[in-house]
Design a protein around this motif. Structure first.
Motif, mmCIF file in Angstrom:
data_model
loop_
_atom_site.group_PDB
_atom_site.id
_atom_site.type_symbol
_atom_site.label_atom_id
_atom_site.label_comp_id
_atom_site.label_asym_id
_atom_site.label_seq_id
_atom_site.Cartn_x
_atom_site.Cartn_y
_atom_site.Cartn_z
ATOM 1 N N VAL A 1 38.999 34.872 34.143
ATOM 2 C CA VAL A 1 37.649 35.247 34.564
ATOM 3 C C VAL A 1 36.762 35.336 33.329
ATOM 4 C CG1 VAL A 1 36.241 37.023 35.649
ATOM 5 C CG2 VAL A 1 38.523 36.506 36.558
ATOM 6 N N LEU A 2 35.678 34.589 33.351
ATOM 7 C CA LEU A 2 34.711 34.633 32.255
ATOM 8 C C LEU A 2 33.739 35.785 32.440
ATOM 9 C CD1 LEU A 2 33.465 33.042 29.757
ATOM 10 C CD2 LEU A 2 31.848 32.112 31.436
ATOM 11 N N TYR A 3 33.293 36.002 33.697
ATOM 12 C CA TYR A 3 32.221 36.956 33.985
ATOM 13 C C TYR A 3 32.363 37.384 35.434
ATOM 14 C CZ TYR A 3 27.365 38.759 33.811
ATOM 15 O OH TYR A 3 26.237 39.552 33.808
ATOM 16 N N VAL B 1 34.849 31.435 36.676
ATOM 17 C CA VAL B 1 36.226 31.180 36.226
ATOM 18 C C VAL B 1 36.254 29.969 35.311
ATOM 19 C CG1 VAL B 1 38.563 30.604 36.997
ATOM 20 C CG2 VAL B 1 37.156 32.161 38.342
ATOM 21 N N VAL B 2 37.007 30.084 34.205
ATOM 22 C CA VAL B 2 37.151 28.989 33.237
ATOM 23 C C VAL B 2 38.630 28.765 32.955
ATOM 24 C CG1 VAL B 2 34.911 29.420 32.163
ATOM 25 C CG2 VAL B 2 36.959 30.587 31.283
ATOM 26 N N PRO B 3 38.974 27.635 32.318
ATOM 27 C CA PRO B 3 40.369 27.446 31.916
ATOM 28 C C PRO B 3 40.796 28.557 30.950
ATOM 29 C CG PRO B 3 39.162 25.385 31.771
ATOM 30 C CD PRO B 3 38.151 26.457 32.017
ATOM 31 N N LYS B 4 42.042 28.904 30.989
ATOM 32 C CA LYS B 4 42.544 29.979 30.138
ATOM 33 C C LYS B 4 42.301 29.686 28.668
ATOM 34 C CE LYS B 4 46.543 33.025 29.666
ATOM 35 N NZ LYS B 4 47.924 33.294 30.140
ATOM 36 N N ASN B 5 42.397 28.411 28.280
ATOM 37 C CA ASN B 5 42.215 28.035 26.871
ATOM 38 C C ASN B 5 40.779 27.627 26.537
ATOM 39 O OD1 ASN B 5 42.056 25.631 28.213
ATOM 40 N ND2 ASN B 5 43.702 24.599 27.079
ATOM 41 N N SER B 6 39.824 27.933 27.429
ATOM 42 C CA SER B 6 38.425 27.591 27.183
ATOM 43 C C SER B 6 37.906 28.312 25.938
ATOM 44 C CB SER B 6 37.569 27.989 28.385
ATOM 45 O OG SER B 6 36.198 27.869 28.085
ATOM 46 N N PRO B 7 37.061 27.659 25.146
ATOM 47 C CA PRO B 7 36.476 28.329 23.972
ATOM 48 C C PRO B 7 35.437 29.385 24.346
ATOM 49 C CG PRO B 7 35.541 26.130 24.234
ATOM 50 C CD PRO B 7 36.655 26.241 25.230
ATOM 51 N N LEU B 8 35.002 29.392 25.601
ATOM 52 C CA LEU B 8 34.035 30.385 26.050
ATOM 53 C C LEU B 8 34.667 31.767 26.070
ATOM 54 C CD1 LEU B 8 32.385 28.430 29.017
ATOM 55 C CD2 LEU B 8 31.739 28.434 26.592
ATOM 56 N N LEU C 1 27.162 29.203 29.018
ATOM 57 C CA LEU C 1 27.282 28.190 30.054
ATOM 58 C C LEU C 1 26.197 27.111 29.981
ATOM 59 C CD1 LEU C 1 28.171 30.434 33.130
ATOM 60 C CD2 LEU C 1 29.718 29.069 31.724
ATOM 61 N N LYS C 2 25.227 27.282 29.116
ATOM 62 C CA LYS C 2 24.148 26.292 29.016
ATOM 63 C C LYS C 2 24.729 24.930 28.634
ATOM 64 C CE LYS C 2 19.617 25.410 26.984
ATOM 65 N NZ LYS C 2 19.020 25.120 28.308
ATOM 66 N N GLY C 3 24.383 23.929 29.427
ATOM 67 C CA GLY C 3 24.851 22.573 29.178
ATOM 68 C C GLY C 3 26.241 22.284 29.716
ATOM 69 N N LYS C 4 26.916 23.285 30.286
ATOM 70 C CA LYS C 4 28.277 23.106 30.801
ATOM 71 C C LYS C 4 28.247 22.564 32.238
ATOM 72 C CE LYS C 4 30.389 24.691 27.141
ATOM 73 N NZ LYS C 4 29.216 24.800 26.240
ATOM 74 N N ARG C 5 29.385 22.061 32.668
ATOM 75 C CA ARG C 5 29.554 21.545 34.034
ATOM 76 C C ARG C 5 30.042 22.682 34.933
ATOM 77 N NH1 ARG C 5 34.140 17.415 33.125
ATOM 78 N NH2 ARG C 5 34.819 19.254 31.936
ATOM 79 N N ILE C 6 29.325 22.961 36.002
ATOM 80 C CA ILE C 6 29.723 24.041 36.908
ATOM 81 C C ILE C 6 30.017 23.509 38.298
ATOM 82 C CG2 ILE C 6 27.345 24.619 37.586
ATOM 83 C CD1 ILE C 6 28.351 27.610 37.676
ATOM 84 N N VAL D 1 33.489 25.332 34.522
ATOM 85 C CA VAL D 1 33.463 26.666 35.112
ATOM 86 C C VAL D 1 33.273 26.536 36.615
ATOM 87 C CG1 VAL D 1 30.979 26.855 34.689
ATOM 88 C CG2 VAL D 1 32.324 28.944 35.032
ATOM 89 N N ALA D 2 33.836 27.481 37.363
ATOM 90 C CA ALA D 2 33.659 27.525 38.818
ATOM 91 C C ALA D 2 33.148 28.905 39.208
ATOM 92 C CB ALA D 2 34.966 27.226 39.534
ATOM 93 N N ALA D 3 32.355 28.962 40.272
ATOM 94 C CA ALA D 3 31.869 30.227 40.824
ATOM 95 C C ALA D 3 32.548 30.461 42.168
ATOM 96 C CB ALA D 3 30.354 30.195 40.993
ATOM 97 N N VAL D 4 33.335 31.541 42.245
ATOM 98 C CA VAL D 4 34.136 31.821 43.435
ATOM 99 C C VAL D 4 34.234 33.331 43.665
ATOM 100 C CG1 VAL D 4 35.534 29.709 43.224
ATOM 101 C CG2 VAL D 4 36.269 31.806 42.070
ATOM 102 N N SER D 5 35.051 33.732 44.631
ATOM 103 C CA SER D 5 35.332 35.150 44.883
ATOM 104 C C SER D 5 36.557 35.586 44.093
ATOM 105 C CB SER D 5 35.598 35.383 46.375
ATOM 106 O OG SER D 5 34.465 35.081 47.141
ATOM 107 N N GLU D 6 36.617 36.872 43.786
ATOM 108 C CA GLU D 6 37.722 37.391 42.993
ATOM 109 C C GLU D 6 39.080 37.213 43.667
ATOM 110 O OE1 GLU D 6 37.792 41.638 42.442
ATOM 111 O OE2 GLU D 6 36.917 42.025 44.407
#
Length: 316
Positions: free
Chosen positions: A243-245, A139-146, A158-163, A220-225
């Motif tokens: 949701v990014l992925y 999950v990323v912010p809605k306005n994320s450039p990703l 996600l390389k180099g990003k804060r998770i 970015v955060a890793a969580v459940s849907e």
């Protein structure tokens, strides 16, 4: 000696003869045999079920005891609720301090390995995309450039990003995301996360992992849907995320039963638990862990978790 006295002595002699131990039988057994009286059944053994604490459950003890009271009535035997975290639940099974437990898929694998406990039922939720399986999501912010998508190109962003992962033991919040990064050949195993991400943190719970993104403490955060809403975050907060992925097929929590429970008793227990799906009883089950129903499964339900653990370089 009158006839009545003779008759009484005769009966007394017959009973005493019946009290004797015959061919190794106990006195008590002989009494029941000679007088044709069925012995009282031994008191039914208490069935102990572990209800692990979960972050989205309140007043678990009261709710669990309502379920065990229902099961006790259905089974006509004492059923006791036991409480603790999932590690304690597996240990209780291993040490024969419990017979049954509600467990996550990873803990269920551990229970099978250490306690000879097998999975027979899985929980279903309305917000699980697969019924008794669900998605792990980045999950990323809605306005994320990703850019959202699937495949290696999306995760390469996600390389180099804060998770912020949920926790090192979470299936959807760590194990499956890490396994996906390995599968996409972005990292070799869990020990190389710091070589890919700019910063790795653990929220400790779904809501805290999401809050790290909402407060710009992580990209970015890793969580459940199912965490993109109450009771984890508000609707207003969810509207600021996307949701990014996503990774499908994460096995839902389930119920394991030890092999030392006889097949007959196990089938009775499963039948009683399935009655929690019925409208008259369903609220008892829904109140426990916010799941809606139970479905019958087997140990193959755990295979995706087993594969993900292997890919991530982890053990159950």
């Amino acid at each position: 000696m009158n006839q009545q006295l003779k008759f009484g002595i005769g009966i007394g002699t017959a009973i005493l003869a019946g009290l004797a131990v015959v061919h190794g039988r106990s006195i008590g057994e002989s009494i029941f045999t000679n007088l044709r009286i069925a012995p009282a059944q031994a008191q039914a053994q208490t069935l102990k079920i572990v209800f692990p604490t979960r972050s989205d459950t309140t007043d678990l003890q009261t709710k669990a005891r309502a379920v065990t009271a229902f099961l006790s009535k259905e089974l006509q035997q004492p059923v006791e609720a036991v409480f603790g975290d999932e590690t304690a639940a597996v240990e209780a099974l291993r040490a024969n301090r419990a017979n049954v437990a509600f467990l996550s898929s990873r803990s269920a694998l551990k229970a099978k390995e250490l306690a000879n406990a097998n999975l027979y039922l899985a929980e279903v939720r309305a917000n699980y995309s697969g019924g008794h399986t669900y998605k792990s999501i980045f999950v990323v912010p809605k306005n994320s450039p990703l850019k959202s998508g699937q495949g290696e190109a999306t995760l390469t962003q996600l390389k180099g990003k804060r998770i912020s992962f949920t926790s090192p033991t979470s299936g959807s919040g760590f194990i499956f995301p890490v396994a996906e990064l390995v599968q996409q050949k972005l990292i070799p195993n869990r020990d190389r996360l710091n070589g890919f991400f700019g910063q790795v943190t653990y929220g400790g719970s779904y809501d805290k992992a999401l809050q790290a993104v909402l407060r710009n403490q992580a990209d970015v955060a890793a969580v459940s849907e199912y965490t993109l809403g109450a009771p984890y975050i508000t609707a207003a907060e969810a509207s600021k995320l996307r949701v990014l992925y996503s990774i499908s097929g994460v096995p839902a929590h389930g119920i394991v039963i030890k092999d030392n429970v006889s097949a007959s008793d196990r089938n009775k227990l499963i039948a009683a638990m399935m009655k929690l799906n019925q409208p008259a009883n369903n609220q008892l089950f829904r109140a426990l862990y916010n799941s809606t129903t139970l479905v019958k499964v087997n140990n193959s339900h755990l295979n995706p978790t087993k594969v993900a653990l292997e890919q991530a370089g982890m053990k159950p």
